[in-house]
Design an enzyme around this catalytic site. Structure first.
Site, mmCIF file in Angstrom:
data_model
loop_
_atom_site.group_PDB
_atom_site.id
_atom_site.type_symbol
_atom_site.label_atom_id
_atom_site.label_comp_id
_atom_site.label_asym_id
_atom_site.label_seq_id
_atom_site.Cartn_x
_atom_site.Cartn_y
_atom_site.Cartn_z
ATOM 1 C CD GLU A 66 -2.890 1.221 2.298
ATOM 2 O OE1 GLU A 66 -4.074 1.325 2.029
ATOM 3 O OE2 GLU A 66 -2.454 1.184 3.465
ATOM 4 C CD GLN A 73 14.898 34.627 -7.968
ATOM 5 O OE1 GLN A 73 14.978 35.356 -6.969
ATOM 6 N NE2 GLN A 73 15.938 34.312 -8.691
ATOM 7 N NE ARG A 102 -4.215 36.644 -11.952
ATOM 8 C CZ ARG A 102 -5.338 37.355 -11.915
ATOM 9 N NH1 ARG A 102 -6.186 37.310 -12.939
ATOM 10 N NH2 ARG A 102 -5.637 38.066 -10.862
#
Ligand SMILES: Cc1cc2nc3c(=O)[nH]c(=O)nc-3n(C[C@H](O)[C@H](O)[C@H](O)COP(=O)(O)OP(=O)(O)OC[C@H]3O[C@@H](n4cnc5c(N)ncnc54)[C@H](O)[C@@H]3O)c2cc1C
Length: 387
Positions: free
Chosen positions: A250, A287, A276
């Site tokens: 798992e 940055q 954007r």
């Protein structure tokens, strides 16, 4: 040393990606459908059936029982690819509980009769499995469970209660852990196969959760539930061996879903940062934003290395106790951090449900809790260091 996928593995990855894009993605409608299912808390049964038809439920199961007979590396590739191309993380979580915490124990510890009885139907997705260990009083301290199994003639009688059981509200087969000898502690815990509908077995209403809302979670009550002696999984007292073996699977395959989700999330964030514009420039040219994306990429790289190391060790029949604890801890925490960064990069839009960014954060937080919390993984690592 070879870090690449073989041609065969790459072809398998492509086939899973094609399947997920064609059958599980519905373009713009997919996100709206997931949001709708999140509200009702329903398991995506159509997606479940499609995954079963493709072979996902039989990934690690030998062909003799109808499965694909793939090894753990291929199973990790498949779950990562689904995580990348399917937005319904709850569906993938439910599949993972079914395959890695119910089928794998059956495969590794079941008798031939038990395998024949359950595996073909589980692989076809006709019956759903779950794994019931956690109790209200026993979470991280899993082997302190108080559910008991008492031998009476040709039956085991189970009494107690479980909680946080993934898939319980929809499960047909419950792998229930109970103590057969309290004095022996973890060595006195055994696994039992209990069918839905067995008198005395009841499952509560689905519990409301922060994330993974389309994976139903429930409480299980066992009031003098009688099962035949042959419903013990493996030997009496082998519960901890079953639990530890399945956890290694798992911790690789389930967390591969998170890795795929992180890749999808980064693609979305990079596209958004290019698109954007603020202060006359794409936000990705600042940055502070670009470094966030670079850090997200860095975490994906490390998560991938950690997960595939576990898969490789297991495929080569080696123990991976330390490595699976490291991978589980790292990937789950990386997914939470990347999800926070994804919201930050999207600004206010990242916080609004309709933009589908915040859901990853809600889904990610559960990863620090299930399959052993972050603190428990650190305890395992420390104890393997001899501390
Ligand atoms: C989404 C989801 C799905 C789940 N699915 C299943 C399932 O299918 N089957 C199942 O059996 N269980 C399932 N669980 C339960 C899960 O395994 C437990 O929640 C988990 O083991 C922690 O147990 P607890 O919640 O009782 O927390 P507790 O054990 O009470 O822990 C509370 C806090 O104390 C910390 N803590 C406890 N002990 C120590 C220690 N020794 N050292 C340091 N810190 C410690 C924990 O890390 C945690 O921060 C699921 C849980 C979630 C959230």
């Amino acid at each position: 040393m070879d870090f690449g996928l073989s041609e065969e593995q790459e072809a398998f990855r492509r086939s899973v990606a094609d399947f997920a894009r064609k059958e599980l993605q519905k373009g713009d409608g997919e996100a709206a459908a997931v949001r709708r299912r999140e509200k009702s808390g329903e398991l995506y049964r159509e997606g479940w059936d499609k995954c079963a038809s493709f072979g996902i439920m039989g990934l690690p199961v030998p062909e003799a029982y109808g499965g694909l007979g793939r090894d753990i590396v291929d199973a990790t590739i498949a779950m990562q690819t689904l995580g990348r191309h399917c937005l319904d993380a709850g569906l993938l979580f439910s599949i993972s509980s079914h395959v890695f915490t119910c089928e794998i124990p059956l495969l590794l510890f079941g008798s031939e009769e038990q395998k024949q009885r359950y595996l073909p139907r589980m692989v076809r997705g006709e019956i759903i499995g779950c794994h019931a260990m956690t109790e209200p009083g026993a979470g991280s301290d899993a082997f302190s469970i108080s559910t008991t199994a008492e031998k009476k003639g040709d039956r085991w009688v189970l009494r107690g209660g479980k909680t946080f059981t993934s898939n319980a509200p929809v499960a047909d087969l419950l792998l229930v852990f109970a103590t057969t000898d309290k004095k022996k502690g973890w060595a006195g815990v055994s696994g039992f196969l209990v069918d839905r509908g067995t008198p005395g077995l009841s499952v509560g209403k689905p519990l409301e959760k922060m994330g993974l809302k389309t994976s139903p979670t429930g409480e299980v009550t066992l009031e003098d539930v009688e099962v035949p002696l042959e419903n013990v999984l493996g030997r009496v007292g082998q519960g901890s061996a079953i639990f530890n073996a399945e956890m290694e699977w798992e911790r690789s395959c389930l967390f591969a879903i998170h890795l795929g989700a992180m890749q999808r999330q980064l693609d979305t964030c990079v596209a958004y940062a290019k698109d954007r514009v603020q202060f006359g420039k794409p936000i990705g040219s600042f940055q502070a934003v670009a470094h966030k994306l670079a850090d997200m990429r860095l975490r994906i790289e490390l998560a991938e290395l950690a997960l595939y190391k576990v898969a490789w060790l297991k495929a080569n029949k080696k123990r991976a106790q330390m490595e699976s604890a490291i991978a589980k801890l790292y990937v789950s925490e990386a997914f939470v951090q990347n999800s926070l960064d994804a919201v930050q990069v999207h600004g206010g839009y990242g916080y609004m449900t309709e933009y589908d960014v915040e859901r990853d954060l809600r889904d990610a937080i559960g990863g620090k809790l299930y399959s052993g919390t972050s603190e428990i993984q650190r305890n395992i690592i420390a104890s393997l260091l001899g501390l």
